[in-house]
Write a protein that holds these residues in place. Structure first.
Motif, PDB file in Angstrom:
ATOM      1  N   CYS A 323       0.878  -1.159   0.086  1.00  0.00           N
ATOM      2  CA  CYS A 323       0.035  -0.040  -0.178  1.00  0.00           C
ATOM      3  C   CYS A 323       0.860   1.365  -0.087  1.00  0.00           C
ATOM      4  O   CYS A 323       1.863   1.055   0.696  1.00  0.00           O
ATOM      5  CB  CYS A 323      -0.850   0.177   1.347  1.00  0.00           C
ATOM      6  SG  CYS A 323      -1.834   1.576   1.413  1.00  0.00           S
ATOM      7  N   ILE A 330      -0.902  -5.700  -0.703  1.00  0.00           N
ATOM      8  CA  ILE A 330      -2.283  -5.408  -1.257  1.00  0.00           C
ATOM      9  C   ILE A 330      -2.436  -6.719  -2.014  1.00  0.00           C
ATOM     10  O   ILE A 330      -3.459  -7.540  -1.770  1.00  0.00           O
ATOM     11  CB  ILE A 330      -2.181  -4.378  -2.249  1.00  0.00           C
ATOM     12  CG1 ILE A 330      -2.221  -3.049  -1.460  1.00  0.00           C
ATOM     13  CG2 ILE A 330      -3.503  -4.161  -2.772  1.00  0.00           C
ATOM     14  CD1 ILE A 330      -2.122  -1.807  -2.377  1.00  0.00           C
ATOM     15  N   TRP A 353      -5.927   4.471  -7.319  1.00  0.00           N
ATOM     16  CA  TRP A 353      -6.615   3.952  -6.112  1.00  0.00           C
ATOM     17  C   TRP A 353      -6.165   2.294  -5.730  1.00  0.00           C
ATOM     18  O   TRP A 353      -6.232   1.860  -4.947  1.00  0.00           O
ATOM     19  CB  TRP A 353      -7.986   3.859  -6.265  1.00  0.00           C
ATOM     20  CG  TRP A 353      -8.719   5.371  -6.014  1.00  0.00           C
ATOM     21  CD1 TRP A 353      -9.196   6.308  -6.751  1.00  0.00           C
ATOM     22  CD2 TRP A 353      -8.818   5.864  -4.483  1.00  0.00           C
ATOM     23  NE1 TRP A 353      -9.537   7.473  -6.309  1.00  0.00           N
ATOM     24  CE2 TRP A 353      -9.314   7.170  -4.748  1.00  0.00           C
ATOM     25  CE3 TRP A 353      -8.807   5.226  -3.268  1.00  0.00           C
ATOM     26  CZ2 TRP A 353      -9.807   7.893  -3.831  1.00  0.00           C
ATOM     27  CZ3 TRP A 353      -9.183   5.987  -2.279  1.00  0.00           C
ATOM     28  CH2 TRP A 353      -9.727   7.351  -2.537  1.00  0.00           C
ATOM     29  N   CYS A 357      -4.472  -0.045   0.017  1.00  0.00           N
ATOM     30  CA  CYS A 357      -5.317  -0.734   0.763  1.00  0.00           C
ATOM     31  C   CYS A 357      -6.840  -0.502   1.230  1.00  0.00           C
ATOM     32  O   CYS A 357      -6.858   0.560   1.187  1.00  0.00           O
ATOM     33  CB  CYS A 357      -4.588  -1.515   1.938  1.00  0.00           C
ATOM     34  SG  CYS A 357      -4.653  -0.184   3.265  1.00  0.00           S
ATOM     35  N   PRO A 358      -7.653  -1.236   0.981  1.00  0.00           N
ATOM     36  CA  PRO A 358      -9.096  -1.054   1.480  1.00  0.00           C
ATOM     37  C   PRO A 358      -9.274  -0.011   2.580  1.00  0.00           C
ATOM     38  O   PRO A 358      -9.851   0.924   2.370  1.00  0.00           O
ATOM     39  CB  PRO A 358      -9.792  -2.313   1.524  1.00  0.00           C
ATOM     40  CG  PRO A 358      -9.096  -3.421   1.078  1.00  0.00           C
ATOM     41  CD  PRO A 358      -7.723  -2.928   1.100  1.00  0.00           C
ATOM     42  N   ARG A 359      -8.516  -0.289   3.714  1.00  0.00           N
ATOM     43  CA  ARG A 359      -8.512   0.732   5.030  1.00  0.00           C
ATOM     44  C   ARG A 359      -8.103   2.206   4.336  1.00  0.00           C
ATOM     45  O   ARG A 359      -8.827   3.140   4.877  1.00  0.00           O
ATOM     46  CB  ARG A 359      -7.764   0.343   6.040  1.00  0.00           C
ATOM     47  CG  ARG A 359      -7.705   1.133   7.227  1.00  0.00           C
ATOM     48  CD  ARG A 359      -6.869   0.533   8.385  1.00  0.00           C
ATOM     49  NE  ARG A 359      -7.043   1.282   9.612  1.00  0.00           N
ATOM     50  CZ  ARG A 359      -6.288   2.464   9.856  1.00  0.00           C
ATOM     51  NH1 ARG A 359      -5.257   2.903   8.793  1.00  0.00           N
ATOM     52  NH2 ARG A 359      -6.185   3.168  10.683  1.00  0.00           N
ATOM     53  N   LYS A 361      -8.099   3.254   1.393  1.00  0.00           N
ATOM     54  CA  LYS A 361      -8.916   4.240   0.736  1.00  0.00           C
ATOM     55  C   LYS A 361     -10.071   4.874   1.392  1.00  0.00           C
ATOM     56  O   LYS A 361     -10.529   5.711   0.918  1.00  0.00           O
ATOM     57  CB  LYS A 361      -9.722   3.018  -0.422  1.00  0.00           C
ATOM     58  CG  LYS A 361      -8.502   2.479  -1.293  1.00  0.00           C
ATOM     59  CD  LYS A 361      -9.267   1.275  -2.007  1.00  0.00           C
ATOM     60  CE  LYS A 361      -8.323   0.712  -3.255  1.00  0.00           C
ATOM     61  NZ  LYS A 361      -8.945  -0.295  -3.891  1.00  0.00           N
ATOM     62  N   ARG A 362     -10.523   4.032   2.250  1.00  0.00           N
ATOM     63  CA  ARG A 362     -11.804   4.541   3.325  1.00  0.00           C
ATOM     64  C   ARG A 362     -11.278   5.992   4.097  1.00  0.00           C
ATOM     65  O   ARG A 362     -11.693   6.798   3.954  1.00  0.00           O
ATOM     66  CB  ARG A 362     -12.122   3.679   4.167  1.00  0.00           C
ATOM     67  CG  ARG A 362     -12.936   2.639   3.559  1.00  0.00           C
ATOM     68  CD  ARG A 362     -13.610   1.635   4.556  1.00  0.00           C
ATOM     69  NE  ARG A 362     -12.638   1.047   5.623  1.00  0.00           N
ATOM     70  CZ  ARG A 362     -12.291  -0.380   5.501  1.00  0.00           C
ATOM     71  NH1 ARG A 362     -12.756  -0.976   4.271  1.00  0.00           N
ATOM     72  NH2 ARG A 362     -11.499  -0.692   6.219  1.00  0.00           N
TER      73      ARG A 362
END
Length: 378
Positions: A323, A330, A353, A357-359, A361-362
Motif C-alpha cells: 500500500c 495488497i 486507487w 489497501c481498502p482501509r 482508501k476509506r
C-alpha cells in the motif's frame, strides 16, 4: 468515487516502494471497435462454431446412422446453444476489461512455464476453484452445498444428454432379446453390461440421479430468493428466478417420465415427454443470454487465479505490491498492474486507487470529504 486528495501521482510514504506509473503495459488494449464490427465478428464466430458442431454430429453419428430422429429438437437446440455461446463469448471478450482477463487467464492456463514451475497448481485450482468451488464455502456452507448439487447434477446430465442427442453414444441389445446391452461410442463397442445389474441400473437412470441432485439445490436457491431480503432486493425475474424454475421443471418432468414408464404403464408419457423437451430446449437456448453464461466464463477466472498464484511465488521472484500509504501488502505486483491497465483501458481514471489497501482508501475518501464537502459546514 471521490478522487484521492492528491491531484498528481500520490507521494509514497517514507521508506515506501517507488512506483513507475505509465510503464509499458504488455497487455495494452487494442484500438476500440464499433459495436457493429463486434456484432459482425461475433456472428461469424458463432456461425463457424455451429457449423463445426453440425459436422461433428454428422461424423460422430456415422453419417447419421446412429442419430435418433426423436431427439432432433434437442440436437437443434444444442446447435443454437453453440452459436449463442460463441456469439456472447466473442462480444464479452471485446470489452477491454474482459479481453485483459481473457488474455491473462488463458495465457496462464496454457503456460508451459507455469506448468514447469508449479505442475500441481493448475490441477489443484481446477479441482478447488472450478470443481468444488471452495470460494463459495467462505460465504455460506448451505449455498456451497446447494451449488455443488446443481453443478454435479447438471454436469452429469450434460455428459449423458449431449452425446446421446448427437448420436455419439448408442445402447443396443447384444442378443435382440434378454438383458444384455452394448454401449458404443462412435460405432465402437466400449462396454457390455446386464441391464438388470447395478451397473445397468446406473446406466439407464443416470438422468434420474442428476435430477435428484439438482432439485434440492435449485429448490434451496429458489427458497432463499423468496425469503432472504438481500437476495430479494437485487433479484430480477428473468435473470435470477427463471434459471432455477427451468432446472426444477426439467428435473421434475424427467423423473415423472420414469415414474410413468414404471408405475403407470406409460400413462401420460407423451404429454410429459413434450413438456420435458420444451423445457430443455428453452433452457439450452437461454444459457448464453442469461445467468448460466457464467459457466462459460468461469474457466478464464481459474486462469486468472493461476496468474495471481504464479506471480506471487517467491522462487519466481514474485513481488507483493504494498500500500502506498501504510505499506501493508495488497496483492501481487503483476495483478495490481493488470488492474491499473484495465482501468486505463476503460478510461476510468481510478488507477491510483489500486495502489492503496481498502482501509487507506476509506481514510483518504473520508479526508477528502471533510476537506472539500463539509468544509463550509460548522
Amino acid at each position: 468515487m471521490t478522487e484521492p486528495p492528491q491531484t498528481a501521482e500520490p507521494t509514497p510514504p517514507p521508506g515506501g516502494p517507488a512506483r513507475t506509473p505509465g510503464a509499458t503495459d504488455p497487455a495494452a488494449a487494442d484500438p476500440p471497435q464499433s459495436p457493429g464490427a463486434v456484432r459482425r465478428r461475433a456472428s461469424l464466430v458463432g456461425a463457424v462454431v455451429s457449423a463445426l458442431l453440425v459436422v461433428a454430429i454428422v461424423l460422430g453419428s456415422r453419417l447419421l446412422r446412429d442419430f435418433d430422429s426423436a431427439l432432433l429438437p434437442y440436437a437443434v437446440a444444442t446447435v443454437f446453444l453453440a452459436f449463442g455461446v460463441a456469439y456472447r463469448y466473442t462480444v464479452w471478450i471485446s470489452a477491454p476489461g474482459a479481453r485483459r482477463l481473457f488474455r491473462k487467464g488463458w495465457g496462464s492456463f496454457f503456460s508451459v512455464a507455469n506448468f514447469r514451475s508449479a505442475p500441481t497448481a493448475l490441477p489443484r485450482m481446477i479441482a478447488t476453484y472450478l470443481g468444488f468451488q471452495k470460494f463459495l464455502g467462505a460465504r455460506s456452507h448451505a449455498r456451497w452445498a446447494a451449488h455443488q448439487l446443481i453443478f454435479w447434477g447438471c454436469l452429469l446430465a450434460a455428459a449423458i444428454t449431449f452425446p446421446l442427442t448427437w448420436g455419439w453414444f448408442t445402447f443396443t441389445s447384444s442378443t435382440g432379446a434378454g438383458p444384455g446391452y452394448e454401449m458404443r461410442i462412435w460405432g465402437f463397442e466400449i462396454l457390455g453390461f446386464d441391464s438388470l445389474s447395478v451397473l445397468g441400473w446406473l446406466m439407464f437412470h443416470g438422468l434420474d440421479i442428476a435430477a435428484v441432485l439438482v432439485i434440492p439445490g435449485a429448490g434451496y436457491f429458489l427458497w432463499r430468493r423468496m425469503k432472504d431480503r438481500g437476495a430479494i432486493t437485487g433479484q430480477r425475474f428473468a435473470y435470477d428466478l427463471v434459471p432455477l424454475l427451468a432446472l426444477i421443471v426439467i428435473s421434475v418432468t424427467g423423473l415423472l417420465l420414469t415414474f410413468s414408464s414404471i408405475f403407470l404403464h406409460g400413462g401420460g408419457y407423451e404429454f410429459l415427454a413434450v413438456l420435458h423437451m420444451v423445457s430443455v430446449v428453452f433452457t439450452l437456448i437461454y444459457i448464453p443470454f442469461g445467468k448460466f453464461f457464467h459457466i462459460v466464463q468461469r474457466p478464464a477466472a481459474v486462469g486468472m487465479q493461476l496468474f495471481k498464484y504464479t506471480s506471487s511465488r517467491k522462487d519466481e521472484g514474485g513481488e507483493v505490491f504494498a500500500c502506498r500509504r501504510c505499506g501493508r501488502p495488497i496483492d501481487t505486483a503483476p495483478y495490481v498492474e493488470n488492474l491499473q491497465g484495465t482501468m486505463r483501458d476503460l478510461d476510468l481514471g481510478f488507477a491510483d486507487w489500486a495502489e492503496y489497501c481498502p482501509r487507506c482508501k476509506r481514510v483518504l475518501r473520508g479526508t477528502a470529504y471533510l476537506d472539500h464537502v463539509k468544509k463550509g459546514f460548522k
